[in-house]
Scaffold this motif. Structure first.
Motif, PDB file in Angstrom:
ATOM      1  N   ARG A 170     -17.943  48.035 -28.351  1.00 42.63           N
ATOM      2  CA  ARG A 170     -19.091  47.860 -27.462  1.00 42.63           C
ATOM      3  C   ARG A 170     -20.351  47.564 -28.278  1.00 42.63           C
ATOM      4  O   ARG A 170     -21.114  46.658 -27.936  1.00 42.63           O
ATOM      5  N   GLN A 171     -20.548  48.294 -29.366  1.00 40.92           N
ATOM      6  CA  GLN A 171     -21.704  48.049 -30.229  1.00 40.92           C
ATOM      7  C   GLN A 171     -21.650  46.642 -30.830  1.00 40.92           C
ATOM      8  O   GLN A 171     -22.677  45.963 -30.911  1.00 40.92           O
ATOM      9  N   GLN A 172     -20.462  46.220 -31.237  1.00 45.40           N
ATOM     10  CA  GLN A 172     -20.324  44.892 -31.837  1.00 45.40           C
ATOM     11  C   GLN A 172     -20.593  43.797 -30.811  1.00 45.40           C
ATOM     12  O   GLN A 172     -21.263  42.806 -31.110  1.00 45.40           O
ATOM     13  N   THR A 173     -20.108  43.979 -29.583  1.00 45.98           N
ATOM     14  CA  THR A 173     -20.370  42.985 -28.543  1.00 45.98           C
ATOM     15  C   THR A 173     -21.861  42.918 -28.240  1.00 45.98           C
ATOM     16  O   THR A 173     -22.430  41.825 -28.110  1.00 45.98           O
ATOM     17  N   ALA A 174     -22.517  44.069 -28.162  1.00 44.43           N
ATOM     18  CA  ALA A 174     -23.965  44.092 -27.920  1.00 44.43           C
ATOM     19  C   ALA A 174     -24.698  43.362 -29.044  1.00 44.43           C
ATOM     20  O   ALA A 174     -25.624  42.576 -28.796  1.00 44.43           O
ATOM     21  N   LYS A 175     -24.276  43.585 -30.278  1.00 45.43           N
ATOM     22  CA  LYS A 175     -24.903  42.913 -31.424  1.00 45.43           C
ATOM     23  C   LYS A 175     -24.638  41.411 -31.379  1.00 45.43           C
ATOM     24  O   LYS A 175     -25.538  40.610 -31.655  1.00 45.43           O
ATOM     25  N   ASP A 176     -23.413  41.014 -31.020  1.00 51.42           N
ATOM     26  CA  ASP A 176     -23.095  39.581 -30.914  1.00 51.42           C
ATOM     27  C   ASP A 176     -23.971  38.902 -29.865  1.00 51.42           C
ATOM     28  O   ASP A 176     -24.452  37.780 -30.071  1.00 51.42           O
ATOM     29  N   ILE A 177     -24.186  39.570 -28.743  1.00 52.99           N
ATOM     30  CA  ILE A 177     -25.049  39.017 -27.691  1.00 52.99           C
ATOM     31  C   ILE A 177     -26.482  38.906 -28.203  1.00 52.99           C
ATOM     32  O   ILE A 177     -27.159  37.887 -28.008  1.00 52.99           O
ATOM     33  N   GLN A 178     -26.947  39.945 -28.881  1.00 55.65           N
ATOM     34  CA  GLN A 178     -28.305  39.910 -29.420  1.00 55.65           C
ATOM     35  C   GLN A 178     -28.466  38.776 -30.430  1.00 55.65           C
ATOM     36  O   GLN A 178     -29.451  38.033 -30.385  1.00 55.65           O
ATOM     37  N   LEU A 179     -27.507  38.627 -31.325  1.00 55.69           N
ATOM     38  CA  LEU A 179     -27.592  37.544 -32.305  1.00 55.69           C
ATOM     39  C   LEU A 179     -27.598  36.172 -31.627  1.00 55.69           C
ATOM     40  O   LEU A 179     -28.329  35.271 -32.047  1.00 55.69           O
ATOM     41  N   ALA A 180     -26.806  36.020 -30.573  1.00 56.11           N
ATOM     42  CA  ALA A 180     -26.808  34.758 -29.824  1.00 56.11           C
ATOM     43  C   ALA A 180     -28.186  34.507 -29.223  1.00 56.11           C
ATOM     44  O   ALA A 180     -28.718  33.391 -29.298  1.00 56.11           O
ATOM     45  N   ALA A 181     -28.786  35.539 -28.639  1.00 59.79           N
ATOM     46  CA  ALA A 181     -30.122  35.407 -28.041  1.00 59.79           C
ATOM     47  C   ALA A 181     -31.158  35.060 -29.101  1.00 59.79           C
ATOM     48  O   ALA A 181     -32.046  34.221 -28.875  1.00 59.79           O
ATOM     49  N   LEU A 182     -31.050  35.682 -30.261  1.00 58.49           N
ATOM     50  CA  LEU A 182     -32.000  35.404 -31.337  1.00 58.49           C
ATOM     51  C   LEU A 182     -31.836  33.988 -31.888  1.00 58.49           C
ATOM     52  O   LEU A 182     -32.827  33.271 -32.086  1.00 58.49           O
ATOM     53  N   ARG A 183     -30.594  33.582 -32.123  1.00 60.95           N
ATOM     54  CA  ARG A 183     -30.353  32.223 -32.640  1.00 60.95           C
ATOM     55  C   ARG A 183     -30.904  31.173 -31.680  1.00 60.95           C
ATOM     56  O   ARG A 183     -31.568  30.220 -32.093  1.00 60.95           O
ATOM     57  N   LEU A 184     -30.616  31.343 -30.390  1.00 60.42           N
ATOM     58  CA  LEU A 184     -31.112  30.381 -29.396  1.00 60.42           C
ATOM     59  C   LEU A 184     -32.636  30.380 -29.345  1.00 60.42           C
ATOM     60  O   LEU A 184     -33.258  29.319 -29.242  1.00 60.42           O
ATOM     61  N   SER A 185     -33.233  31.561 -29.394  1.00 64.20           N
ATOM     62  CA  SER A 185     -34.698  31.650 -29.339  1.00 64.20           C
ATOM     63  C   SER A 185     -35.347  30.957 -30.516  1.00 64.20           C
ATOM     64  O   SER A 185     -36.392  30.314 -30.378  1.00 64.20           O
ATOM     65  N   LEU A 186     -34.717  31.069 -31.674  1.00 62.19           N
ATOM     66  CA  LEU A 186     -35.268  30.421 -32.865  1.00 62.19           C
ATOM     67  C   LEU A 186     -35.032  28.914 -32.865  1.00 62.19           C
ATOM     68  O   LEU A 186     -35.869  28.154 -33.336  1.00 62.19           O
ATOM     69  N   SER A 187     -33.905  28.485 -32.320  1.00 61.21           N
ATOM     70  CA  SER A 187     -33.617  27.047 -32.352  1.00 61.21           C
ATOM     71  C   SER A 187     -34.226  26.286 -31.180  1.00 61.21           C
ATOM     72  O   SER A 187     -34.730  25.178 -31.356  1.00 61.21           O
ATOM     73  N   LEU A 188     -34.195  26.850 -29.982  1.00 64.90           N
ATOM     74  CA  LEU A 188     -34.699  26.151 -28.791  1.00 64.90           C
ATOM     75  C   LEU A 188     -36.122  26.538 -28.412  1.00 64.90           C
ATOM     76  O   LEU A 188     -36.770  25.833 -27.649  1.00 64.90           O
ATOM     77  N   GLY A 189     -36.561  27.684 -28.904  1.00 63.84           N
ATOM     78  CA  GLY A 189     -37.823  28.266 -28.453  1.00 63.84           C
ATOM     79  C   GLY A 189     -37.513  29.306 -27.392  1.00 63.84           C
ATOM     80  O   GLY A 189     -36.706  29.068 -26.490  1.00 63.84           O
ATOM     81  N   TYR A 190     -38.128  30.453 -27.507  1.00 59.91           N
ATOM     82  CA  TYR A 190     -37.844  31.568 -26.606  1.00 59.91           C
ATOM     83  C   TYR A 190     -37.948  31.204 -25.121  1.00 59.91           C
ATOM     84  O   TYR A 190     -37.071  31.563 -24.334  1.00 59.91           O
ATOM     85  N   PRO A 191     -38.988  30.469 -24.680  1.00 57.30           N
ATOM     86  CA  PRO A 191     -39.108  30.168 -23.249  1.00 57.30           C
ATOM     87  C   PRO A 191     -37.920  29.379 -22.681  1.00 57.30           C
ATOM     88  O   PRO A 191     -37.604  29.498 -21.500  1.00 57.30           O
ATOM     89  N   ALA A 192     -37.246  28.588 -23.518  1.00 59.45           N
ATOM     90  CA  ALA A 192     -36.138  27.751 -23.035  1.00 59.45           C
ATOM     91  C   ALA A 192     -34.821  28.518 -22.900  1.00 59.45           C
ATOM     92  O   ALA A 192     -33.869  28.016 -22.296  1.00 59.45           O
ATOM     93  N   VAL A 193     -34.759  29.711 -23.426  1.00 63.62           N
ATOM     94  CA  VAL A 193     -33.512  30.478 -23.421  1.00 63.62           C
ATOM     95  C   VAL A 193     -33.308  31.140 -22.064  1.00 63.62           C
ATOM     96  O   VAL A 193     -34.242  31.680 -21.472  1.00 63.62           O
ATOM     97  N   THR A 194     -32.070  31.093 -21.584  1.00 54.65           N
ATOM     98  CA  THR A 194     -31.707  31.762 -20.333  1.00 54.65           C
ATOM     99  C   THR A 194     -30.559  32.731 -20.610  1.00 54.65           C
ATOM    100  O   THR A 194     -29.883  32.643 -21.644  1.00 54.65           O
ATOM    101  N   THR A 195     -30.317  33.623 -19.657  1.00 56.45           N
ATOM    102  CA  THR A 195     -29.186  34.541 -19.817  1.00 56.45           C
ATOM    103  C   THR A 195     -27.870  33.769 -19.830  1.00 56.45           C
ATOM    104  O   THR A 195     -26.949  34.126 -20.565  1.00 56.45           O
ATOM    105  N   ASP A 196     -27.793  32.699 -19.055  1.00 55.04           N
ATOM    106  CA  ASP A 196     -26.572  31.876 -19.062  1.00 55.04           C
ATOM    107  C   ASP A 196     -26.350  31.231 -20.425  1.00 55.04           C
ATOM    108  O   ASP A 196     -25.222  31.203 -20.935  1.00 55.04           O
ATOM    109  N   SER A 197     -27.417  30.704 -21.039  1.00 52.59           N
ATOM    110  CA  SER A 197     -27.252  30.071 -22.353  1.00 52.59           C
ATOM    111  C   SER A 197     -26.876  31.102 -23.412  1.00 52.59           C
ATOM    112  O   SER A 197     -26.094  30.813 -24.321  1.00 52.59           O
ATOM    113  N   ILE A 198     -27.400  32.308 -23.282  1.00 51.69           N
ATOM    114  CA  ILE A 198     -27.031  33.373 -24.220  1.00 51.69           C
ATOM    115  C   ILE A 198     -25.554  33.712 -24.064  1.00 51.69           C
ATOM    116  O   ILE A 198     -24.826  33.854 -25.057  1.00 51.69           O
ATOM    117  N   ALA A 199     -25.096  33.817 -22.821  1.00 58.08           N
ATOM    118  CA  ALA A 199     -23.691  34.127 -22.574  1.00 58.08           C
ATOM    119  C   ALA A 199     -22.781  33.058 -23.175  1.00 58.08           C
ATOM    120  O   ALA A 199     -21.781  33.374 -23.834  1.00 58.08           O
TER     121      ALA A 199
END
Length: 193
Positions: free
Chosen positions: A10-39
């Motif tokens: 569970r901790q690893q999945t939470a971390k994987d989701i967080q890393l996905a959110a961070l990578r997208l925020s850095l590459s696309l810009g935070y405003p462009a990120v959605t929960t669907d894109s993170i998933a």
């Protein structure tokens, strides 16, 4: 405190989701990120995303640190110097959090473009300060609520500063954070005398 395989997953999945959110925020810009894109980035379903985080802000910041007041009750009766006890208490909280230097650095990069993240982060620190403040009020005795809260807020700010210093310095270990917290609180004490 030992954790079972299910909790580690569970901790690893939470971390994987967080890393996905961070990578997208850095590459696309935070405003462009959605929960669907993170998933999609994390390789999970949107439903699974919401089993871990309520929104993209929470996913970017990850699980906030928490203070188990039952495990921290020792601070009420301790006779050690208060700043030493606070540094020890916050250090034990960090051990449970399992800090990741890369994640802290990524969050710091995103804060500039998403000020609401700082507000959410401060709210989580305020919750920790409230818990510490209640413990300190019990330690300091009746009529010391204001002082207890001021000290608790100082401790959580020192914690934030120390974690940021750790993230910026490859030579620092997590074990170096509590002594830094203690030194910061001592320095503030000297400044206000």
């Amino acid at each position: 405190m030992s954790i079972n395989l299910r909790d580690r997953r569970r901790q690893q999945t939470a971390k994987d989701i967080q890393l996905a959110a961070l990578r997208l925020s850095l590459s696309l810009g935070y405003p462009a990120v959605t929960t669907d894109s993170i998933a999609v980035e994390a390789g999970i379903s949107p439903r699974t995303f919401f089993n871990y985080y309520p929104n993209k802000q929470a996913a970017v910041l990850g699980e906030p640190p928490s203070l188990d007041c039952d495990c921290a009750a020792w601070i009420v009766t301790s006779t050690a110097p208060l700043r030493s006890d606070l540094a020890r208490l916050l250090g034990s909280m960090l051990e449970q959090k399992q800090l990741d230097r890369q994640i802290v650095r990524m969050i710091e990069q995103i804060w500039d473009s998403a000020p609401e993240l700082m507000t959410i982060f401060r709210n989580s620190m305020d919750n920790i300060a409230l818990a510490i403040g209640r413990l300190l009020e019990a330690r300091l005795g009746p009529g010391r609520q204001q002082e207890a809260m001021l000290v608790a807020e100082l401790a959580t700010h020192a914690l934030s500063n120390a974690v940021r210093a750790w993230a910026a310095d490859e030579t620092m270990r997590v074990a170096d954070i509590p002594p830094l917290i203690e030194r910061q609180m001592a320095e503030v004490g000297r400044l206000v005398i």
